[in-house]
Design an enzyme around this catalytic site. Structure first.
Site: not given
Ligand code: AMP
Length: 127
Positions: A110, A112
Protein backbone atom coordinates in the site's frame (compact mmCIF):
# COMPACT_ATOMS: atom_id res chain seq x y z
CA UNK A 1 13.36 -16.00 -1.43
CA UNK A 2 9.88 -15.65 -2.99
CA UNK A 3 7.42 -13.18 -1.50
CA UNK A 4 4.89 -15.06 0.65
CA UNK A 5 1.47 -13.41 0.57
CA UNK A 6 -0.86 -13.94 3.55
CA UNK A 7 -4.42 -13.77 2.22
CA UNK A 8 -5.80 -13.31 5.73
CA UNK A 9 -4.37 -9.78 6.02
CA UNK A 10 -6.89 -7.00 6.60
CA UNK A 11 -6.55 -5.44 3.15
CA UNK A 12 -7.18 -8.81 1.50
CA UNK A 13 -10.37 -8.97 3.57
CA UNK A 14 -11.31 -5.46 2.40
CA UNK A 15 -10.73 -6.51 -1.23
CA UNK A 16 -12.96 -9.58 -0.74
CA UNK A 17 -15.68 -7.36 0.73
CA UNK A 18 -15.45 -9.01 4.16
CA UNK A 19 -14.61 -5.71 5.89
CA UNK A 20 -16.03 -2.31 4.91
CA UNK A 21 -13.88 0.55 3.69
CA UNK A 22 -14.28 4.22 2.89
CA UNK A 23 -13.54 4.07 -0.85
CA UNK A 24 -12.13 7.10 -2.65
CA UNK A 25 -11.47 5.51 -6.08
CA UNK A 26 -11.87 1.95 -7.37
CA UNK A 27 -10.70 0.68 -10.75
CA UNK A 28 -10.09 -2.74 -12.31
CA UNK A 29 -6.70 -3.18 -10.65
CA UNK A 30 -6.58 -0.65 -7.80
CA UNK A 31 -8.49 0.48 -4.71
CA UNK A 32 -7.96 3.76 -2.86
CA UNK A 33 -9.62 4.22 0.53
CA UNK A 34 -9.29 6.42 3.61
CA UNK A 35 -6.94 5.29 6.35
CA UNK A 36 -8.85 4.30 9.49
CA UNK A 37 -6.36 6.20 11.67
CA UNK A 38 -5.52 9.32 9.66
CA UNK A 39 -2.20 11.00 10.44
CA UNK A 40 -3.12 14.18 8.56
CA UNK A 41 -6.24 15.83 7.07
CA UNK A 42 -5.65 13.78 3.90
CA UNK A 43 -4.59 10.18 4.49
CA UNK A 44 -5.56 7.78 1.74
CA UNK A 45 -4.21 4.28 1.13
CA UNK A 46 -3.76 3.09 -2.45
CA UNK A 47 -3.55 -0.68 -2.91
CA UNK A 48 -3.32 -3.00 -5.89
CA UNK A 49 -6.00 -5.66 -6.04
CA UNK A 50 -3.38 -8.31 -6.77
CA UNK A 51 -1.57 -10.26 -4.01
CA UNK A 52 1.58 -8.21 -3.57
CA UNK A 53 3.34 -7.83 -0.23
CA UNK A 54 5.55 -4.79 -0.73
CA UNK A 55 6.66 -2.08 -3.13
CA UNK A 56 9.52 -4.17 -4.51
CA UNK A 57 7.26 -7.21 -4.96
CA UNK A 58 4.71 -5.13 -6.87
CA UNK A 59 7.28 -3.26 -8.94
CA UNK A 60 9.07 -6.48 -9.92
CA UNK A 61 6.13 -8.79 -10.59
CA UNK A 62 2.95 -6.84 -11.35
CA UNK A 63 1.83 -6.45 -14.96
CA UNK A 64 2.33 -3.18 -16.77
CA UNK A 65 -1.44 -2.66 -16.72
CA UNK A 66 -1.49 -3.02 -12.91
CA UNK A 67 1.47 -0.68 -12.44
CA UNK A 68 0.11 2.01 -14.74
CA UNK A 69 -3.34 1.81 -13.17
CA UNK A 70 -1.85 2.07 -9.67
CA UNK A 71 0.19 5.13 -10.62
CA UNK A 72 -2.75 6.85 -12.32
CA UNK A 73 -5.10 6.18 -9.40
CA UNK A 74 -2.48 7.58 -7.01
CA UNK A 75 -2.29 10.72 -9.14
CA UNK A 76 -6.08 11.04 -9.15
CA UNK A 77 -6.19 10.70 -5.35
CA UNK A 78 -3.66 13.56 -5.07
CA UNK A 79 -5.46 15.72 -7.63
CA UNK A 80 -8.92 15.15 -6.19
CA UNK A 81 -7.70 15.91 -2.65
CA UNK A 82 -6.38 19.25 -3.96
CA UNK A 83 -2.89 18.68 -2.56
CA UNK A 84 -1.01 18.25 -5.84
CA UNK A 85 1.24 20.99 -7.08
CA UNK A 86 -0.54 20.94 -10.43
CA UNK A 87 -3.77 21.80 -8.65
CA UNK A 88 -2.22 24.71 -6.79
CA UNK A 89 -1.99 22.55 -3.67
CA UNK A 90 0.78 22.78 -1.11
CA UNK A 91 2.12 19.28 -1.54
CA UNK A 92 1.98 15.92 0.12
CA UNK A 93 4.04 12.85 0.95
CA UNK A 94 3.74 9.30 -0.36
CA UNK A 95 5.11 6.55 1.86
CA UNK A 96 5.31 2.79 1.57
CA UNK A 97 6.51 0.78 4.54
CA UNK A 98 7.95 -2.71 4.03
CA UNK A 99 8.85 -5.36 6.53
CA UNK A 100 10.10 -4.99 10.07
CA UNK A 101 12.61 -2.21 9.42
CA UNK A 102 9.91 -0.31 7.53
CA UNK A 103 7.38 -0.94 10.35
CA UNK A 104 4.85 -2.41 7.94
CA UNK A 105 1.70 -3.45 9.82
CA UNK A 106 -0.40 -4.80 6.96
CA UNK A 107 1.45 -7.19 4.60
CA UNK A 108 -0.38 -6.12 1.43
CA UNK A 109 1.44 -3.46 -0.58
CA UNK A 110 0.00 0.00 0.00
CA UNK A 111 0.96 3.58 -0.67
CA UNK A 112 0.08 6.14 2.00
CA UNK A 113 -0.90 9.48 0.45
CA UNK A 114 -0.63 12.03 3.25
CA UNK A 115 -1.20 15.78 3.12
CA UNK A 116 -3.33 18.73 4.08
CA UNK A 117 -0.84 20.10 6.60
CA UNK A 118 2.90 20.70 6.85
CA UNK A 119 4.37 17.24 7.41
CA UNK A 120 7.76 17.98 8.94
CA UNK A 121 10.93 16.17 8.07
CA UNK A 122 10.71 12.79 6.39
CA UNK A 123 12.36 10.64 9.05
CA UNK A 124 12.51 10.99 12.80
CA UNK A 125 15.90 10.71 14.43
CA UNK A 126 16.87 7.09 15.19
CA UNK A 127 15.58 5.93 18.59
P1 AMP B 1 1.58 0.21 7.52
O1 AMP B 1 2.21 0.39 8.86
O2 AMP B 1 2.27 0.97 6.44
O3 AMP B 1 1.37 -1.25 7.18
O4 AMP B 1 0.17 0.92 7.62
C1 AMP B 1 -1.06 0.25 7.74
C2 AMP B 1 -2.14 1.30 7.76
O5 AMP B 1 -3.39 0.67 7.59
C3 AMP B 1 -2.23 2.11 9.07
O6 AMP B 1 -2.06 3.49 8.77
C4 AMP B 1 -3.63 1.80 9.60
O7 AMP B 1 -4.25 2.91 10.21
C5 AMP B 1 -4.35 1.37 8.32
N1 AMP B 1 -5.48 0.47 8.51
C6 AMP B 1 -5.52 -0.67 9.23
N2 AMP B 1 -6.72 -1.25 9.15
C7 AMP B 1 -7.47 -0.46 8.33
C8 AMP B 1 -8.79 -0.52 7.85
N3 AMP B 1 -9.64 -1.52 8.18
N4 AMP B 1 -9.23 0.47 7.04
C9 AMP B 1 -8.42 1.49 6.70
N5 AMP B 1 -7.15 1.60 7.12
C10 AMP B 1 -6.68 0.63 7.93
Amino acid sequence: MPHAYDDQNIFAKILRGEIPNDTVIETEHTLAFRDIGPQAPVHVLVIPKGPYVSYDHFAAEASEAEIVDFARVSARVIAEAGIGLGEGGQGYRVISNAGSHGTQEVPHYHLHVVGGRALGRMLAAPQ
